[in-house]
Design a protein around this motif. Structure first.
Motif, mmCIF file in Angstrom:
data_model
loop_
_atom_site.group_PDB
_atom_site.id
_atom_site.type_symbol
_atom_site.label_atom_id
_atom_site.label_comp_id
_atom_site.label_asym_id
_atom_site.label_seq_id
_atom_site.Cartn_x
_atom_site.Cartn_y
_atom_site.Cartn_z
ATOM 1 N N GLU A 14 -3.705 -3.659 1.185
ATOM 2 C CA GLU A 14 -4.498 -3.915 -0.013
ATOM 3 C C GLU A 14 -4.536 -5.408 -0.333
ATOM 4 O O GLU A 14 -5.577 -5.941 -0.742
ATOM 5 C CB GLU A 14 -3.932 -3.141 -1.201
ATOM 6 C CG GLU A 14 -4.607 -3.420 -2.530
ATOM 7 C CD GLU A 14 -6.099 -3.109 -2.562
ATOM 8 O OE1 GLU A 14 -6.781 -3.623 -3.475
ATOM 9 O OE2 GLU A 14 -6.599 -2.371 -1.679
ATOM 10 N N LEU A 15 -3.427 -6.103 -0.126
ATOM 11 C CA LEU A 15 -3.422 -7.551 -0.335
ATOM 12 C C LEU A 15 -4.378 -8.238 0.639
ATOM 13 O O LEU A 15 -5.117 -9.163 0.259
ATOM 14 C CB LEU A 15 -2.004 -8.109 -0.171
ATOM 15 C CG LEU A 15 -0.993 -7.721 -1.249
ATOM 16 C CD1 LEU A 15 0.396 -8.249 -0.885
ATOM 17 C CD2 LEU A 15 -1.409 -8.252 -2.618
ATOM 18 N N ARG A 16 -4.395 -7.790 1.883
ATOM 19 C CA ARG A 16 -5.318 -8.365 2.852
ATOM 20 C C ARG A 16 -6.761 -8.062 2.467
ATOM 21 O O ARG A 16 -7.652 -8.910 2.614
ATOM 22 C CB ARG A 16 -5.004 -7.833 4.252
ATOM 23 C CG ARG A 16 -3.754 -8.474 4.855
ATOM 24 C CD ARG A 16 -3.376 -7.892 6.188
ATOM 25 N NE ARG A 16 -2.291 -8.664 6.813
ATOM 26 C CZ ARG A 16 -1.417 -8.192 7.661
ATOM 27 N NH1 ARG A 16 -1.460 -6.902 8.017
ATOM 28 N NH2 ARG A 16 -0.475 -8.964 8.164
ATOM 29 N N ARG A 17 -7.002 -6.872 1.950
ATOM 30 C CA ARG A 17 -8.366 -6.520 1.524
ATOM 31 C C ARG A 17 -8.820 -7.438 0.398
ATOM 32 O O ARG A 17 -10.011 -7.771 0.301
ATOM 33 C CB ARG A 17 -8.401 -5.067 1.070
ATOM 34 C CG ARG A 17 -9.814 -4.528 0.813
ATOM 35 C CD ARG A 17 -9.800 -3.184 0.134
ATOM 36 N NE ARG A 17 -9.310 -3.278 -1.233
ATOM 37 C CZ ARG A 17 -10.051 -3.704 -2.257
ATOM 38 N NH1 ARG A 17 -11.308 -4.086 -2.071
ATOM 39 N NH2 ARG A 17 -9.533 -3.752 -3.470
ATOM 40 N N ARG A 18 -7.881 -7.876 -0.429
ATOM 41 C CA ARG A 18 -8.199 -8.778 -1.523
ATOM 42 C C ARG A 18 -8.334 -10.228 -1.062
ATOM 43 O O ARG A 18 -8.590 -11.115 -1.879
ATOM 44 C CB ARG A 18 -7.138 -8.676 -2.611
ATOM 45 C CG ARG A 18 -7.160 -7.349 -3.375
ATOM 46 C CD ARG A 18 -5.950 -7.221 -4.298
ATOM 47 N NE ARG A 18 -5.959 -5.964 -5.011
ATOM 48 C CZ ARG A 18 -6.213 -5.822 -6.314
ATOM 49 N NH1 ARG A 18 -6.520 -6.891 -7.038
ATOM 50 N NH2 ARG A 18 -6.182 -4.638 -6.889
ATOM 51 N N GLY A 19 -8.119 -10.483 0.220
ATOM 52 C CA GLY A 19 -8.342 -11.810 0.772
ATOM 53 C C GLY A 19 -7.103 -12.641 0.996
ATOM 54 O O GLY A 19 -7.201 -13.807 1.416
#
Length: 616
Positions: free
Chosen positions: A569-574
């Motif tokens: 989820e952190l990666r999805r947020r950039g």
């Protein structure tokens, strides 16, 4: 109760408490033991900020951060062809602050004699102790430097050509002899008067045989991270003219708690601002949204640290404005669901933020530097240092070799990032203390032959550019990352805590404090160990405080225990997520006192297997 970053320091402090001493006697004894058993992390010529809460008294900060020498000007360093203060060597040495701060604490708040509190350090230096693995690893990393350039260090740390090994006794007889001589000279001049003895010891450090040896060492041309031999700027007048001082803490009230930190000469107010940036309603503890919120708030607070913190501006740091509700409401609005890659300092008093040209460059990627000072592909050679081979940034899934944490690492030419120690103590009377000793690392400068310990390198944290809050300025403190914490609940001191970790200190501590404050009590007290053990993380999205002063925009490094769902989820947020080992982030210590029952508690960091909490 005692918690520190090394079991021998904790046990020495407990021995002092059991012999009738108070928290401050115990802290001094533990501090000097840490100089012996963690010489790669701190030393007597380093520095220490201390926060103390005497039972029934006022919380105070004792500043053991020395100032820049009178000859340490931007013009002088620029004339040597330098763009940054070197990370090692005498040019980076501030006036040493740790010894005088410990002595002032002992004189004003302790009960034990000089000989009593120094006996533990003398014993381990003279009779030996089994060093932790990192001591030998550090020495091996700078073996070539010691053997070719720093022979006085080789004499102490390469006995018969071998570095210290775990399980084998390591001794530093020169250091033991130094403290024995201090005690003997103090007793000769002051007789049996405890306070007079301590004042005599302070005078010996500032003007006696120790001062003379420190000045001689500073004047010796020494190989440093610039790749050149330089002598330092420290003089006898600098040593004689400085002493540790008390000051009021910076404070912030949050949900019935009052958090106390050192002022804007440290990074302490950045901890407070991260709390001020929190919304009234927080996401679920430990969720991806919660972690994202803390990461983005930290970026804003650290950007303000870069623009506004330091000791060079006569107007001081606008701490009140930086912590005001109005200012942080506006700053909070900058946080959305995506990771920021910008360095975004604010204007708390309406004036434009002041950033160094180097900070602008690393923020923009103009010179190709990441947090390690490593030149990026196609950008060319680094413009700020000839620092030798520095490990590259880790890829996702790997643990970074070095970051803004200040984690102790050493380059091929002796380029170093030292680290830090910490101790917290609360005694039977309710006296409480938190201290974060650092600097004077064995890899920072050559061992002073007559003394058994080296000078520090804290000036590396100041900029060689005029007109900034953290410009290198004679007789002013370089901004430091050292930041112990003390918390009051409904006005009563209840919690002392802190951690090593350079720029990460006020990240890990925020996460720890919120884990204490937001989670339920267990066993009738604060769940300190649960908060220490909780998965932790940090980011490097701001200019680092240590040479070569780089950054990694958008980065976040997490312990793998945080969970794959949160990582994704952190990666999805950039966020540029680096996944570290399960127990690799945070090295916290803490003690607490329940004001209603008087019950004490303590916790220590299991990461590295050397932190130790003890009590009775």
């Amino acid at each position: 109760m005692v918690s520190s970053t090394h079991w021998l320091a904790s046990q020495s402090a407990m021995a002092v408490l059991e012999s009738g001493g108070n928290a401050y006697d115990a802290a001094v004894a533990a501090g000097f033991v840490l100089h012996v058993v963690e010489p790669h992390l701190n030393g007597p010529a380093g520095e220490v900020p201390i926060i103390l809460a005497p039972a029934g008294g006022e919380v105070r900060v004792l500043c053991g951060q020395g100032v820049a020498p009178a000859r340490a000007t931007v013009e002088h360093y620029r004339a040597l062809g330098l763009d940054l203060v070197p990370g090692t060597g005498p040019l980076a040495a501030a006036v040493p602050g740790a010894f005088d701060a410990w002595m002032l604490l002992l004189k004003d708040h302790g009960t034990k004699s000089l000989a009593e509190v120094l006996s533990y350090a003398i014993g381990y230096a003279e009779d030996g102790h089994a060093p932790v693995e990192r001591v030998g690893e550090t020495v091996e990393s700078v073996r070539a430097l010691f053997e070719t350039e720093w022979p006085s260090s080789a004499e102490v740390y390469l006995k018969d050509g071998a570095s210290p090994k775990p399980g084998e006794l390591f001794r530093n007889p020169q250091l033991a002899a130094t403290w024995r001589r201090v005690i003997e000279e103090a007793e000769e001049s002051a007789g049996d008067d405890r306070v007079a003895q301590i004042e005599a010891a302070r005078a010996i450090w500032r003007e006696g045989f120790i001062a003379e040896a420190l000045v001689r060492q500073a004047g010796r041309p020494t190989m440093d991270t610039s790749g050149t031999h330089h002598s330092g700027t420290l003089t006898a007048a600098d040593l004689a003219g400085w002493s540790a001082t008390y000051e009021a803490p910076a404070t912030y009230d949050w949900n019935g708690w009052t958090l106390c930190k050192a002022g804007g000469w440290s990074q302490g107010p950045a901890f407070l601002q991260q709390l001020a940036l929190l919304p009234d309603e927080l996401p679920a503890y430990g969720s991806a949204e919660y972690v994202h919120l803390l990461i983005e708030g930290c970026k804003l607070a650290m950007a303000d640290r870069e623009a506004w913190y330091g000791d060079a501006d006569p107007q001081g740091v606008p701490v009140a404005a930086l912590l005001s509700d109005e200012y942080n409401a506006a700053r909070r609005a900058l946080v959305d669901g995506k990771a920021s890659y910008e360095l975004r300092p604010g204007s708390p008093l309406g004036a434009a933020p002041r950033l160094s040209a180097h900070a602008h460059a690393v923020a923009a990627g103009d010179d190709g530097f990441d947090a390690l000072g490593t030149a990026g592909a196609g950008v060319g050679e680094p413009t700020v240092a000839k620092s030798g081979d520095i490990p590259a940034v880790a890829k996702d899934g790997d643990v970074p070799a070095v970051s803004n944490s200040g984690d102790q690492e050493v380059g091929a030419d002796g380029a170093t990032r030292g680290d830090t120690c910490h101790l917290d103590i609360v005694d039977r009377w309710g006296n409480m203390v938190a201290a974060t000793p650092s600097g004077g690392w064995l890899q920072s400068n050559p061992v002073v032959p007559e003394l058994g310990f080296p000078l520090g390198t804290r000036l590396q944290m100041a900029w060689l550019e005029e007109g900034l809050p953290n410009s290198l300025t004679p007789r002013r403190r370089p901004r430091t990352t050292l930041t112990p914490s003390l918390a009051l609940k409904d006005g009563v001191p209840v919690l002392a805590f802190g951690t090593p970790g350079g720029d990460q200190q006020d990240q890990w501590q925020v996460h720890f404090f919120l884990a204490v404050a937001l989670r339920e009590r267990v066993r009738g007290g604060l769940d300190l160990q649960g908060a220490v053990d909780a998965p932790n993380w940090h980011n490097d999205s701001f200019p680092g405080s240590f040479f070569p002063r780089g950054m990694r925009p958008g980065s976040v490094t997490v312990e793998s225990r945080i969970g794959e769902e949160i990582i994704e989820e952190l990666r999805r947020r950039g966020h540029e997520v680096t996944v570290g080992e399960p127990w690799s982030e945070g090295r916290l210590c803490a003690v607490a006192r329940d004001p209603e029952t008087g019950v004490l508690s303590a916790a220590a960091n299991p990461r590295g297997m050397q932190g130790y909490a003890v009590g009775r």
